[in-house]
Design an enzyme around this catalytic site. Structure first.
Site, PDB file in Angstrom:
ATOM      1  N   SER A 177      -1.493 -13.625  -3.133  1.00 22.75           N
ATOM      2  CA  SER A 177      -0.260 -12.831  -2.955  1.00 22.75           C
ATOM      3  C   SER A 177      -0.385 -11.357  -2.590  1.00 22.75           C
ATOM      4  CB  SER A 177       0.796 -12.876  -4.214  1.00 22.75           C
ATOM      5  OG  SER A 177       1.884 -12.175  -3.823  1.00 22.75           O
ATOM      6  N   TYR A 190       2.832 -10.901 -13.035  1.00 25.85           N
ATOM      7  CA  TYR A 190       2.645 -11.337 -11.688  1.00 25.85           C
ATOM      8  C   TYR A 190       1.515 -10.902 -10.950  1.00 25.85           C
ATOM      9  CZ  TYR A 190       3.747 -14.180  -7.276  1.00 25.85           C
ATOM     10  OH  TYR A 190       3.492 -14.859  -6.366  1.00 25.85           O
TER      11      TYR A 190
END
Length: 304
Positions: A177, A190
């Protein structure tokens, strides 16, 4: 003096290779790189029960690949299986697997080896987001983020990489990501898990190169926000420059990168420039200032 000369030489070799890689990427941006044929390749996709994983499965189905679909959601995996057959896949295998559990990964991996064969393309896609500020996030959710987003990659690599090395043929794909490139407000766990996944994939890539295992390819994918429901209500401060990505577009770019055997894929393309600013110039805007979180808190949600 000799060690200093060697260090200087190594530095210039590294810089030269880095510049060459950048120039090569620019050239192949203008002139499409030839794509490999994946018909008959055995492709394992984690988190294939919905979202990005499902769309990746359908794309590889249309390319004639043999599909191995993993997901914790049995119903979702079976639905993807039927959709893949409708999209042209002749061999599709669905397995229920909780990728956060090491022993379950190993057990299901053994089933796959017996029933299907050696995996040649491994796509680690499954992920989870809690969307809570660090001190508000329960310990068990933080552990779950690391178990799914990062540690699952360790176990799948352990399970399938040895056969790839023995066959001198394989492709490791890490869906990381942009949050694995810089810290983002409200996504501490995250970001940490995605940084770990990125670093792990890059380190194993370096190992394969150092050991001259040239048949093992790596692709590390760092998209911005993808409109799969995982980041529902989230946007960016500059949507014309950093748009929320449509999943079909993201899948097309990811598959193209795999077929062209690109090592890094950042989408949208402006991320290459921002990463350059961060790593080389230590100037420029940080991604963490470009997100606008939704007013409501994100709910923990596994993405397929």
């Amino acid at each position: 003096m000799a060690p200093d000369l060697n260090s200087t030489k190594d530095l210039f070799v590294f810089l030269g290779k880095s510049v060459f890689s950048v120039l090569e990427d620019m050239v192949f941006t203008l002139i499409p790189k030839p794509q490999k044929n994946v018909a008959g390749e055995i492709v394992l996709i984690t988190g294939a029960g919905s979202g990005l994983g499902r769309l990746l499965a359908l794309k590889f189905a249309s390319l004639g690949s043999v599909l191995v679909l993993w997901d914790i959601n049995k119903e979702g995996t079976e639905e993807t299986c039927e959709m893949a057959r409708a999209a042209g896949a002749t061999r599709v295998y669905a397995y229920t697997c909780d990728c956060s559990q090491r022993e379950e990964v190993y057990r299901v991996a053994d089933e796959v080896k017996r029933e299907v064969g050696d995996i040649s393309i491994l796509i680690n896609n499954a992920g989870i987001v809690t969307g809570k500020n660090f001190l508000d996030c329960p310990d068990e959710l933080i552990e779950k983020s690391f178990d799914v987003n990062f540690k699952a990659h360790l176990w799948t690599y352990k399970a399938f990489l040895p056969a790839m090395i023995a066959n001198d043929h394989g492709h490791l794909v890490c869906i990381s990501s942009s949050a694995g490139l810089t810290g983002v407000n409200g996504l501490a766990d995250y970001c940490a898990s995605k940084f770990a996944a990125f670093g792990f994939a890059e380190a194993v890539f370096a190992e394969t190169v150092a050991q001259k295992q040239m048949g093992i390819k790596t692709t590390i994918v760092c998209p911005l926000l993808i409109n799969t429901g995982m980041f529902e209500g989230c946007t960016t401060k500059f949507p014309s420059l950093l748009p929320v990505l449509e999943p079909e577009y993201a899948v097309r770019k990811i598959v193209d990168a795999i077929l062209q055997e690109k090592v890094y894929l950042y989408i949208p393309r402006v991320l290459y420039f921002l990463v350059f600013l961060k790593r080389i110039l230590v100037l420029g805007p940080s991604f963490r200032e470009l997100y606008i979180a939704p007013e409501k808190a994100w709910k923990p949600e596994e993405v397929r």
